[in-house]
Design a protein around this motif. Structure first.
Motif: not given
Length: 158
Positions: A42-68
């Motif tokens: 319930k403390q997760l933002i959308a109720g799911t989490v993905t666990s990975v041993a490696g790397q995560i790549t995320i494209p976005f367009t903006g001036t600020s970013v927050w990673v939870f």
């Protein structure tokens, strides 16, 4: 007008690459991962989490970013934006829900690529990325949730 856009761990723009060829990212929710039975999903933002041993790549367009990040596992990871090392994060307590792992409120306007790299031998539990961008009145959001705000607040962690 500035708007916050959310990219959840389940969004198809998020790319997961594992260190080992036969490993696969593990997506968890309150019923999918019995090994994390003590976690408060319930403390997760959308109720799911993905666990990975490696790397995560995320494209976005903006001036600020927050990673939870979720805390299903102990966390140790590095953050890169547009190919530059911008920080690292460690958290050694499991089961605390979603926590802020990285933020940057002074990115140049434009497209960016965030890469989260797990410590060798560890994994990263990605919950959500929130980025802030300027929205024109005629723009629309696809695949993400938009809300008008100046920055993610306490409501992001409830």
């Amino acid at each position: 007008m500035l708007t916050n856009q959310t990219i959840d761990d389940t969004d198809p723009v998020v790319k997961y690459d594992t260190y080992k060829p036969n490993d696969a990212p593990i997506r968890c929710n309150s019923t999918a991962c019995p090994e994390f039975a003590d976690a408060d999903f319930k403390q997760l933002i959308a109720g799911t989490v993905t666990s990975v041993a490696g790397q995560i790549t995320i494209p976005f367009t903006g001036t600020s970013v927050w990673v939870f990040l979720g805390t299903m596992n102990k966390i140790g990871c590095a953050f890169h934006i547009d190919g530059k090392d911008v920080g690292s994060f460690e958290y050694k307590t499991k089961g605390q829900g979603s926590i802020l792992g990285y933020s940057n409120t002074s990115l140049p306007k434009g497209s960016h690529q965030l890469v989260i790299i797990s410590e060798q031998g560890g994994s990263t539990d990605f919950d959500v990325l929130v980025y802030q961008s300027e929205a024109s009145p005629s723009s629309s959001s696809t695949g993400s949730t938009g809300s008008t705000a100046s920055a993610p607040g306490a409501e992001m962690q409830s």
